[in-house]
Design a protein around this motif. Structure first.
Motif, PDB file in Angstrom:
ATOM      1  N   ASP A 128      -5.602   7.783  15.623  1.00 33.85           N
ATOM      2  CA  ASP A 128      -5.947   7.227  14.315  1.00 33.85           C
ATOM      3  C   ASP A 128      -5.303   7.967  13.145  1.00 33.85           C
ATOM      4  O   ASP A 128      -5.550   7.632  11.983  1.00 33.85           O
ATOM      5  CB  ASP A 128      -7.467   7.227  14.133  1.00 33.85           C
ATOM      6  N   GLY A 129      -4.499   8.989  13.430  1.00 41.63           N
ATOM      7  CA  GLY A 129      -3.803   9.703  12.369  1.00 41.63           C
ATOM      8  C   GLY A 129      -4.725  10.505  11.470  1.00 41.63           C
ATOM      9  O   GLY A 129      -4.490  10.623  10.263  1.00 41.63           O
ATOM     10  N   ALA A 169      12.380   4.814  16.986  1.00 43.90           N
ATOM     11  CA  ALA A 169      11.730   3.579  16.534  1.00 43.90           C
ATOM     12  C   ALA A 169      10.399   3.879  15.867  1.00 43.90           C
ATOM     13  O   ALA A 169      10.044   3.276  14.846  1.00 43.90           O
ATOM     14  CB  ALA A 169      11.537   2.633  17.712  1.00 43.90           C
ATOM     15  N   ARG A 170       9.643   4.823  16.404  1.00 42.96           N
ATOM     16  CA  ARG A 170       8.379   5.222  15.772  1.00 42.96           C
ATOM     17  C   ARG A 170       8.633   5.816  14.390  1.00 42.96           C
ATOM     18  O   ARG A 170       7.944   5.502  13.419  1.00 42.96           O
ATOM     19  CB  ARG A 170       7.660   6.262  16.640  1.00 42.96           C
ATOM     20  N   GLU A 171       9.636   6.702  14.325  1.00 49.60           N
ATOM     21  CA  GLU A 171       9.932   7.406  13.077  1.00 49.60           C
ATOM     22  C   GLU A 171      10.276   6.420  11.961  1.00 49.60           C
ATOM     23  O   GLU A 171       9.967   6.658  10.796  1.00 49.60           O
ATOM     24  CB  GLU A 171      11.097   8.370  13.302  1.00 49.60           C
ATOM     25  N   ALA A 172      10.892   5.301  12.326  1.00 39.24           N
ATOM     26  CA  ALA A 172      11.290   4.306  11.327  1.00 39.24           C
ATOM     27  C   ALA A 172      10.087   3.670  10.642  1.00 39.24           C
ATOM     28  O   ALA A 172      10.235   3.064   9.576  1.00 39.24           O
ATOM     29  CB  ALA A 172      12.141   3.230  11.990  1.00 39.24           C
ATOM     30  N   HIS A 173       8.917   3.816  11.237  1.00 40.58           N
ATOM     31  CA  HIS A 173       7.713   3.185  10.673  1.00 40.58           C
ATOM     32  C   HIS A 173       6.731   4.209  10.109  1.00 40.58           C
ATOM     33  O   HIS A 173       5.565   3.884   9.898  1.00 40.58           O
ATOM     34  CB  HIS A 173       7.030   2.318  11.738  1.00 40.58           C
ATOM     35  N   PHE A 174       7.196   5.418   9.884  1.00 41.26           N
ATOM     36  CA  PHE A 174       6.359   6.443   9.257  1.00 41.26           C
ATOM     37  C   PHE A 174       5.848   5.921   7.907  1.00 41.26           C
ATOM     38  O   PHE A 174       6.608   5.285   7.167  1.00 41.26           O
ATOM     39  CB  PHE A 174       7.187   7.725   9.057  1.00 41.26           C
ATOM     40  N   PRO A 175       4.573   6.103   7.534  1.00 37.88           N
ATOM     41  CA  PRO A 175       3.541   6.924   8.199  1.00 37.88           C
ATOM     42  C   PRO A 175       2.550   6.108   9.026  1.00 37.88           C
ATOM     43  O   PRO A 175       1.352   6.423   9.039  1.00 37.88           O
ATOM     44  CB  PRO A 175       2.846   7.564   7.003  1.00 37.88           C
ATOM     45  N   ALA A 176       2.975   5.064   9.677  1.00 40.97           N
ATOM     46  CA  ALA A 176       2.074   4.262  10.511  1.00 40.97           C
ATOM     47  C   ALA A 176       1.438   5.132  11.592  1.00 40.97           C
ATOM     48  O   ALA A 176       2.091   6.018  12.159  1.00 40.97           O
ATOM     49  CB  ALA A 176       2.842   3.109  11.160  1.00 40.97           C
ATOM     50  N   THR A 177       0.169   4.897  11.856  1.00 40.29           N
ATOM     51  CA  THR A 177      -0.533   5.653  12.889  1.00 40.29           C
ATOM     52  C   THR A 177      -0.194   5.093  14.275  1.00 40.29           C
ATOM     53  O   THR A 177       0.355   3.992  14.399  1.00 40.29           O
ATOM     54  CB  THR A 177      -2.057   5.572  12.692  1.00 40.29           C
ATOM     55  N   MET A 178      -0.562   5.832  15.306  1.00 44.78           N
ATOM     56  CA  MET A 178      -0.344   5.345  16.663  1.00 44.78           C
ATOM     57  C   MET A 178      -1.170   4.080  16.908  1.00 44.78           C
ATOM     58  O   MET A 178      -0.742   3.171  17.627  1.00 44.78           O
ATOM     59  CB  MET A 178      -0.711   6.427  17.682  1.00 44.78           C
ATOM     60  N   ALA A 179      -2.360   4.016  16.300  1.00 52.66           N
ATOM     61  CA  ALA A 179      -3.178   2.810  16.430  1.00 52.66           C
ATOM     62  C   ALA A 179      -2.450   1.611  15.849  1.00 52.66           C
ATOM     63  O   ALA A 179      -2.515   0.502  16.402  1.00 52.66           O
ATOM     64  CB  ALA A 179      -4.516   3.015  15.733  1.00 52.66           C
ATOM     65  N   ASP A 180      -1.741   1.820  14.730  1.00 55.60           N
ATOM     66  CA  ASP A 180      -0.976   0.734  14.115  1.00 55.60           C
ATOM     67  C   ASP A 180       0.223   0.359  14.987  1.00 55.60           C
ATOM     68  O   ASP A 180       0.466  -0.821  15.253  1.00 55.60           O
ATOM     69  CB  ASP A 180      -0.473   1.152  12.727  1.00 55.60           C
TER      70      ASP A 180
END
Length: 921
Positions: free
Chosen positions: A683-684, A841-852
């Motif tokens: 949940d960040g 790919a994850r880094e490109a969506h910072f600061p999205a949480t893992m839940a997102d």
């Protein structure tokens, strides 16, 4: 809204004076549309009708028209450009007298009087998002009848609160069972004419309802009195028209709850329904919900039971009977043999509830028997299938009572269907007083005393049809010998949800065996396996946890020791029909037999696959149990549980606490580290802890707030258990102090079953991982690629087990036992690259949480594509292509696991030991 609630709302709308201007909005509201949606339609903001009606995009176009113009208006709705543009599924036209509608998706239409449109409420259920419309529409009468019975039940309790107490609950439930029988009997000529019961009440009781209870009581007394005894019993002339029913249904007290005017009107209205349409297999569980406080909110959630129940009964024995029927064709001798065989079959449900399994089994067998009789030219022949061959145990008295009643109704309906009304009536009354449904605790009763697989005589805990006194009675099977089939959907209840009585039940079944963490249904599986020693077959619905995680090594060696094997299994599916059976939980169906069966089958959805062997994980694979390991079986890095603090929470800091502490004491930054576990990572959530090396202890003690926290930890550990006491000499530190020298991988302990991948993390060495997650402190990107794959998720779901429905990860079995082929340098290079692509790919969506990022409905397309490429690389290493499904993934993994264990020499002694005891290796 569920189907019953919708039916009630629609019926209430039809009963109100017709208001053309309000009808479209009231209609939509009845199907669960929110007030905000209705307001937008009223204001025209979302209403694009071109005919002056109401058009809800993707749903329905409604128009109210002038008298006599309904058909013309429906045609205009169908031709409307707005209807097409808005992609409306339904059109509806009414003038308050007539009602017409059409479903563009199915092509079906409705045309009826306005007052009768509630009879077609199932037609419109897609408007409420209910997709199992076929089953609901087939059960529409049961839903309507249940809704009315529920209203009556609640209304009666308002005026008779004492009837709702524990002391009188049985009386109330028995009264409802009597009413159900009367409603059915008066519509099927059992009472010599249509509507006799409610017509008599309407005629003989005062309209103010002051004596309604007395009239009903006299009718009940009449039906319990033989005709030759009625004059001396003082039965009034107006009650003498009712037949003698017997079967103990109307015996005992005829005390009846008092009726208000509203309750009396409900009773009369219920009686006007067409009770010939009742489906006893569905209605039983629905009417049970009326009388169960905890289930009343789930009314209408029972309509999916028939197809699910047939998933149990068909492979258990019905498919074989149908195959023998087809094989017999029109050969008189073979048909006779099959009919004789069926007459001896006994069906036993040890947790029968309101009898759904037994009723459906009876109806299906009657259909096969009717076809046999037809082919033999004996269509009018009386059934040779005894109702008392369908045995059950039920803990609560009312469901047991309803089960008996449902079977009686099913028998009459089958007689009408296959032999005709006259023959059915001739054999129906008086009812037989035999009691073949036992009210008691199935885990404390001897099943052989209720349904012995061999022999003719059986001792039951009851001596009449509708009560269960303590006296024992002998009830004979009408046909000796024959086959016995155990079936049902027992209560699940996980170990933590079991009360004291359930835990005692488990102990009674398992004895000294470890059972504390097993689901309650496991006791039924073991009892069934022990029962099968006598040559029967069983198929029970269970939670999918019985074939996953810690349940497997605990339960299955005990089952295997009885000599049973799995002969068919349904992979996990949602069972959503009965609140007391954990509606919506992921279930499996397990078929067991002690006899050798050459043809075994695994069912996945509508697919049926023949296999050689079904193991405890319900996989076509070797007979083994995966055991946890301390080190990885494959060439993977070590994973361990994160750091357990044993601190009483005093070494942890919230974000604001950490910020204020470092502002006031800048040196505190040297002993504060960010911390993560499952919740924090997914949940960040930012959280911190005191991470004090010994050489920083003096610095830490100079900060009053930290010194105070260390003192609290000391007190907590002094007062704690044995482990905590061993840590009193270092109250400034966690019990474990694992840290990464460079990067680290964090693996959450729990993850939603909806995610396609485990949401794992690649973190720097400054973050402390708690015991709420597992960690690899010297990871490679190959580790990350494997953990991020769907094949690893499938393994974890099967081997680690579940927390409720969520995946509960365990490093010893999920990671250390995970089988992976020997990797070439190219494999390592390809997996490293695919892991890097996932991280980028994850880094490109910072600061999205893992839940997102791992929300199955919102997962970014580039991240999903990166995972797909990773799956492609890894799965080709196993079999040179992508796997077709999770079943193929698991079968491949089990096969490889077996080979790796054999080559390593690990587990051989364990396997040999289990083989000697008859358990699974």
């Amino acid at each position: 809204m569920n189907a019953v609630e919708i039916e009630e709302a629609i019926s209430a709308l039809a009963e109100q004076p017709f208001n053309g201007g309000e009808f479209p909005f009231a209609f939509l509201q009845a199907f669960g549309n929110k007030e905000t949606t209705i307001k937008k339609l009223r204001a025209g903001a979302s209403n694009s009708s071109d005919l002056g009606g109401v058009l809800q995009r993707n749903h329905i176009h409604i128009a109210v028209c002038a008298p006599g113009a309904v058909t013309k208006t429906l045609a205009a709705l169908k031709a409307s450009p707005a209807t097409s543009k808005a992609k409306a599924r339904f059109i509806l036209a009414t003038d308050g007298a007539d009602f017409e509608a059409e479903d563009f998706e199915t092509g079906e239409t409705v045309a009826c009087a306005y007052a009768d449109f509630p009879d077609h409420f199932g037609f419109f259920l897609p408007l409420a998002g209910i997709t199992t419309v076929k089953q609901v529409r087939e059960s529409s009468f049961d839903i309507r009848a249940t809704s009315r019975m529920n209203r009556l039940y609640v209304e009666l309790l308002k005026d008779n609160p004492d009837w709702g107490t524990a002391a009188r609950r049985h009386d109330m439930n028995h009264f409802m069972a009597r009413l159900i029988f009367c409603f059915f009997a008066q519509r099927t000529d059992i009472f010599h004419g249509i509507g006799l019961f409610t017509d008599t009440i309407a005629r003989m009781s005062a309209k103010d309802s002051s004596d309604t209870h007395k009239v009903i009581g006299e009718l009940f007394r009449s039906m319990n009195t033989k005709r030759e005894d009625r004059a001396s019993a003082g039965i009034p002339r107006w009650a003498d028209a009712f037949p003698y029913v017997n079967g103990e249904l109307f015996s005992g007290s005829v005390d009846t709850p008092r009726f208000s005017k509203i309750a009396r009107s409900y009773l009369l209205h219920i009686g006007s329904l067409d009770w010939t349409k009742i489906n006893p297999d569905i209605f039983g569980s629905m009417i049970q919900a009326v009388a169960e406080d905890e289930e009343r909110g789930a009314l209408g959630m029972h309509y999916t039971s028939v197809p699910n129940i047939l998933k149990v009964l068909n492979p258990l024995f019905l498919d074989d009977l149908r195959a023998r029927l087809q094989e017999a064709d029109r050969n008189p001798r073979k048909l006779l043999n099959l009919r004789s065989r069926m007459a001896k079959i006994k069906v036993f449900d040890p947790a029968c509830g309101s009898g759904n399994f037994l009723v459906i089994a009876y109806k299906e067998m009657r259909a096969i028997e009717a076809e046999i009789n037809k082919r033999r030219g004996e269509a009018d022949r009386r059934s040779e299938i005894p109702l008392t061959n369908f045995r059950g145990i039920e803990l609560r008295d009312f469901p047991a009572e309803v089960a008996r009643l449902a079977l009686i109704i099913a028998e009459f309906q089958c007689d009408v269907l296959y032999r005709g009304q006259k023959e059915a009536l001739q054999d129906f009354l008086p009812l037989d007083a035999h009691n073949w449904i036992t009210c008691g605790n199935a885990l404390r009763l001897d099943w052989l005393s209720i349904c012995p697989p061999t022999g003719k005589e059986v001792k039951l805990q009851g001596d009449d049809l509708f009560s269960t006194p303590l006296d024992q009675a002998h009830i004979d099977f009408e046909q000796a010998g024959g086959e016995t089939y155990v079936c049902g959907n027992p209560p699940y209840m996980g170990g933590k949800k079991q009360g004291r009585s359930q835990k005692e039940d488990m102990k009674a079944v398992f004895g000294t065996a470890q059972h504390k963490n097993l689901d309650y249904v496991c006791a039924f599986l073991l009892k069934a396996a022990q029962f099968l020693l006598h040559g029967t077959k069983a198929a029970l619905v269970a939670t999918n946890s019985v074939s996953q995680g810690t349940h497997v090594p605990t339960l299955w060696p005990l089952l295997r020791a009885t000599g049973v094997e799995i002969v068919f299994a349904h992979s996990a599916f949602k069972w959503a029909n009965n609140a007391t059976r954990n509606a919506g939980v992921a279930c499996v169906i397990i078929g067991l037999s002690r006899s050798a069966v050459s043809a075994k089958y695994i069912f996945e959805g509508d697919e049926k696959r023949a296999v050689k062997f079904i193991n405890a994980y319900l996989i076509d694979g070797p007979d083994l149990i995966v055991e946890g390991r301390s080190q990885p079986l494959a060439a993977l890095s070590a994973m361990i549980t994160g750091n357990a603090p044993y601190d009483g929470g005093h070494l942890f800091l919230g974000t604001e606490e950490a910020r204020m502490l470092t502002q006031q004491y800048p040196a505190a930054a040297q002993v504060i580290r960010r911390v993560t576990g499952t919740t924090e990572f997914i949940d960040g959530i930012n959280r911190y802890c005191l991470w004090i090396d010994d050489d920083k202890l003096e610095l830490a003690k100079q900060i009053p707030l930290i010194e105070e926290r260390i003192a609290k930890v000391y007190k907590y550990r002094v007062a704690g258990g044995e482990v905590a006491k061993t840590l009193t000499d270092r109250p400034h530190q966690f019990r474990y102090r694992h840290v990464a020298s460079d990067a680290q991988i964090v693996v959450p302990n729990v993850s939603s079953e909806r995610r396609a991948y485990l949401p794992i993390g690649w973190l720097n060495n400054q973050v402390i991982v708690t015991h709420a997650a597992s960690a690899i402190y010297k990871p490679t990107l190959v580790d990350f690629a494997v953990l991020s794959s769907h094949i690893h998720l499938a393994w974890a779901a099967a081997i680690c087990g579940k927390l409720e429905t969520r995946i509960r990860y365990a490093s010893n079995s999920g990671w250390n036992a995970f089988p992976l082929p020997v990797l070439t340098q190219k494999n390592i290079s390809d997996l490293t690259r695919s892991a890097e692509e996932i991280l980028l790919a994850r880094e490109a969506h910072f600061p999205a949480t893992m839940a997102d990022l791992y929300d199955p409905d919102e997962m970014p397309s580039d991240l999903r594509a990166a995972h797909e490429r990773n799956d492609e690389v890894l799965e080709r290493i196993y079999i040179g292509r992508r796997f077709r499904n999770d079943t193929e993934r698991l079968e491949t993994l089990f096969d490889l696991y077996t080979k790796m264990i054999a080559s390593s020499g690990v587990g051989k002694s364990t396997a040999a030991k289990k083989k000697r005891t008859g358990a699974s290796a």
